[in-house]
Design a protein around this motif. Sequence first.
Motif, PDB file in Angstrom:
ATOM      1  N   GLU A   1      24.314  65.771  95.117  1.00 16.55           N
ATOM      2  CA  GLU A   1      22.948  65.284  94.942  1.00 16.55           C
ATOM      3  C   GLU A   1      22.782  64.000  95.721  1.00 16.55           C
ATOM      4  OE1 GLU A   1      21.854  64.735  90.854  1.00 16.55           O
ATOM      5  OE2 GLU A   1      22.854  66.583  90.252  1.00 16.55           O
ATOM      6  N   THR A   2      21.567  63.756  96.157  1.00 19.19           N
ATOM      7  CA  THR A   2      21.239  62.511  96.836  1.00 19.19           C
ATOM      8  C   THR A   2      19.827  62.095  96.483  1.00 19.19           C
ATOM      9  OG1 THR A   2      21.074  61.398  98.986  1.00 19.19           O
ATOM     10  CG2 THR A   2      20.518  63.735  98.936  1.00 19.19           C
ATOM     11  N   HIS A   3      19.627  60.811  96.339  1.00 18.49           N
ATOM     12  CA  HIS A   3      18.280  60.265  96.212  1.00 18.49           C
ATOM     13  C   HIS A   3      18.301  58.833  96.746  1.00 18.49           C
ATOM     14  CE1 HIS A   3      19.895  58.766  92.333  1.00 18.49           C
ATOM     15  NE2 HIS A   3      19.031  57.784  92.476  1.00 18.49           N
ATOM     16  N   THR A   4      17.129  58.311  97.010  1.00 17.96           N
ATOM     17  CA  THR A   4      17.030  56.965  97.561  1.00 17.96           C
ATOM     18  C   THR A   4      16.164  56.098  96.671  1.00 17.96           C
ATOM     19  OG1 THR A   4      15.125  57.537  98.932  1.00 17.96           O
ATOM     20  CG2 THR A   4      17.296  57.747  99.945  1.00 17.96           C
ATOM     21  N   ARG A   5      16.403  54.797  96.792  1.00 20.21           N
ATOM     22  CA  ARG A   5      15.573  53.811  96.109  1.00 20.21           C
ATOM     23  C   ARG A   5      15.546  52.553  96.974  1.00 20.21           C
ATOM     24  NH1 ARG A   5      20.456  53.298  92.948  1.00 20.21           N
ATOM     25  NH2 ARG A   5      21.209  51.157  93.078  1.00 20.21           N
ATOM     26  N   ARG A   6      14.529  51.772  96.821  1.00 22.18           N
ATOM     27  CA  ARG A   6      14.376  50.542  97.606  1.00 22.18           C
ATOM     28  C   ARG A   6      14.746  49.351  96.730  1.00 22.18           C
ATOM     29  NH1 ARG A   6      13.846  49.156 102.757  1.00 22.18           N
ATOM     30  NH2 ARG A   6      12.724  51.065 103.153  1.00 22.18           N
TER      31      ARG A   6
ATOM     32  N   MET B   1      23.884  65.790 103.336  1.00 23.28           N
ATOM     33  CA  MET B   1      24.293  64.383 103.332  1.00 23.28           C
ATOM     34  C   MET B   1      23.920  63.704 104.647  1.00 23.28           C
ATOM     35  SD  MET B   1      28.117  62.893 102.742  1.00 23.28           S
ATOM     36  CE  MET B   1      28.514  61.179 102.989  1.00 23.28           C
ATOM     37  N   THR B   2      24.225  64.363 105.758  1.00 27.63           N
ATOM     38  CA  THR B   2      23.913  63.795 107.074  1.00 27.63           C
ATOM     39  C   THR B   2      22.413  63.591 107.221  1.00 27.63           C
ATOM     40  OG1 THR B   2      25.865  64.842 108.045  1.00 27.63           O
ATOM     41  CG2 THR B   2      24.154  64.122 109.563  1.00 27.63           C
ATOM     42  N   ALA B   3      21.626  64.574 106.820  1.00 27.09           N
ATOM     43  CA  ALA B   3      20.166  64.464 106.923  1.00 27.09           C
ATOM     44  C   ALA B   3      19.641  63.303 106.084  1.00 27.09           C
ATOM     45  CB  ALA B   3      19.506  65.767 106.500  1.00 27.09           C
ATOM     46  N   ALA B   4      20.147  63.149 104.869  1.00 27.96           N
ATOM     47  CA  ALA B   4      19.697  62.058 104.000  1.00 27.96           C
ATOM     48  C   ALA B   4      20.039  60.696 104.596  1.00 27.96           C
ATOM     49  CB  ALA B   4      20.318  62.191 102.615  1.00 27.96           C
ATOM     50  N   LEU B   5      21.234  60.575 105.141  1.00 29.22           N
ATOM     51  CA  LEU B   5      21.655  59.302 105.725  1.00 29.22           C
ATOM     52  C   LEU B   5      20.880  58.989 107.004  1.00 29.22           C
ATOM     53  CD1 LEU B   5      25.515  59.517 105.147  1.00 29.22           C
ATOM     54  CD2 LEU B   5      23.841  58.179 103.840  1.00 29.22           C
TER      55      LEU B   5
ATOM     56  N   ASP C   1      14.994  44.335 100.666  1.00 33.96           N
ATOM     57  CA  ASP C   1      14.969  44.752 102.069  1.00 33.96           C
ATOM     58  C   ASP C   1      15.975  45.858 102.378  1.00 33.96           C
ATOM     59  OD1 ASP C   1      17.282  43.254 101.805  1.00 33.96           O
ATOM     60  OD2 ASP C   1      17.048  42.234 103.735  1.00 33.96           O
ATOM     61  N   THR C   2      16.577  46.437 101.355  1.00 33.23           N
ATOM     62  CA  THR C   2      17.610  47.454 101.544  1.00 33.23           C
ATOM     63  C   THR C   2      17.179  48.794 100.963  1.00 33.23           C
ATOM     64  OG1 THR C   2      19.307  45.743 101.400  1.00 33.23           O
ATOM     65  CG2 THR C   2      20.040  48.014 101.093  1.00 33.23           C
ATOM     66  N   LEU C   3      17.381  49.851 101.738  1.00 32.39           N
ATOM     67  CA  LEU C   3      17.175  51.203 101.236  1.00 32.39           C
ATOM     68  C   LEU C   3      18.533  51.681 100.732  1.00 32.39           C
ATOM     69  CD1 LEU C   3      15.172  53.542 100.922  1.00 32.39           C
ATOM     70  CD2 LEU C   3      15.937  54.356 103.157  1.00 32.39           C
ATOM     71  N   VAL C   4      18.603  52.073  99.473  1.00 34.03           N
ATOM     72  CA  VAL C   4      19.858  52.518  98.873  1.00 34.03           C
ATOM     73  C   VAL C   4      19.848  54.042  98.801  1.00 34.03           C
ATOM     74  CG1 VAL C   4      21.369  52.403  96.856  1.00 34.03           C
ATOM     75  CG2 VAL C   4      19.997  50.404  97.507  1.00 34.03           C
ATOM     76  N   VAL C   5      20.867  54.653  99.403  1.00 31.60           N
ATOM     77  CA  VAL C   5      21.053  56.096  99.321  1.00 31.60           C
ATOM     78  C   VAL C   5      22.136  56.329  98.287  1.00 31.60           C
ATOM     79  CG1 VAL C   5      21.682  58.205 100.551  1.00 31.60           C
ATOM     80  CG2 VAL C   5      20.430  56.387 101.748  1.00 31.60           C
ATOM     81  N   VAL C   6      21.774  56.973  97.196  1.00 26.66           N
ATOM     82  CA  VAL C   6      22.718  57.243  96.121  1.00 26.66           C
ATOM     83  C   VAL C   6      23.239  58.663  96.283  1.00 26.66           C
ATOM     84  CG1 VAL C   6      23.033  57.359  93.624  1.00 26.66           C
ATOM     85  CG2 VAL C   6      21.444  55.676  94.609  1.00 26.66           C
ATOM     86  N   LEU C   7      24.554  58.775  96.434  1.00 27.30           N
ATOM     87  CA  LEU C   7      25.192  60.076  96.568  1.00 27.30           C
ATOM     88  C   LEU C   7      25.961  60.386  95.289  1.00 27.30           C
ATOM     89  CD1 LEU C   7      26.678  59.726 100.176  1.00 27.30           C
ATOM     90  CD2 LEU C   7      24.442  60.631  99.502  1.00 27.30           C
ATOM     91  N   ALA C   8      26.013  61.665  94.918  1.00 29.68           N
ATOM     92  CA  ALA C   8      26.754  62.064  93.728  1.00 29.68           C
ATOM     93  C   ALA C   8      27.329  63.453  93.937  1.00 29.68           C
ATOM     94  CB  ALA C   8      25.836  62.058  92.500  1.00 29.68           C
TER      95      ALA C   8
ATOM     96  N   ASP D   1      25.461  54.176  98.118  1.00 26.92           N
ATOM     97  CA  ASP D   1      26.109  53.998  96.819  1.00 26.92           C
ATOM     98  C   ASP D   1      26.964  55.229  96.516  1.00 26.92           C
ATOM     99  OD1 ASP D   1      26.833  53.709  94.143  1.00 26.92           O
ATOM    100  OD2 ASP D   1      24.893  52.847  93.581  1.00 26.92           O
ATOM    101  N   LEU D   2      28.277  55.012  96.461  1.00 28.73           N
ATOM    102  CA  LEU D   2      29.220  56.108  96.264  1.00 28.73           C
ATOM    103  C   LEU D   2      29.756  56.189  94.838  1.00 28.73           C
ATOM    104  CD1 LEU D   2      31.261  55.685  99.578  1.00 28.73           C
ATOM    105  CD2 LEU D   2      29.371  57.266  99.121  1.00 28.73           C
ATOM    106  N   ALA D   3      29.153  55.480  93.896  1.00 24.86           N
ATOM    107  CA  ALA D   3      29.656  55.452  92.525  1.00 24.86           C
ATOM    108  C   ALA D   3      29.770  56.846  91.913  1.00 24.86           C
ATOM    109  CB  ALA D   3      28.776  54.566  91.649  1.00 24.86           C
TER     110      ALA D   3
END
Length: 118
Positions: A5-10, A31-35, A13-20, A48-50
């Motif tokens: 899963e992937t989602h983003t949040r702001r 994953m490549t498309a989201a990044l 000044d940083t866009l955070v891409v959360v991967l799970a 975010d790789l948590a």
Amino acid sequence: MSDFETHTRRNADTLVVVLAGECDLRSRDEMTAALLDAVGSSARVAVDLAGVRFLDSSGLHALVTAHHAALERSGILYVVNATGTVETVLQITGILELLQQPAPAEDTAETGRADQRG
């Protein structure tokens, strides 16, 4: 079906891409498309790789590809919250150092220059 899963949040000044889940061959394209979407829309991207349980060479490739795309746009992409085997894989391959979080801007403003390592 991929366990990814992937989602983003702001955040400021940083866009955070959360991967799970699992960042492997099955999730490589997503994953490549989201990044790449993230680095195309923000000069500063944190990944975010948590929530990542598994990361193979396909996931590493996606991170490095996005890193290069960010550099081409004079941006930055870095990883945060890597733990366990994901952190180990990033360390062993040298990608954790390559994609380390930059020093806070106020640190470089106080000294008048960026940290220079020799």
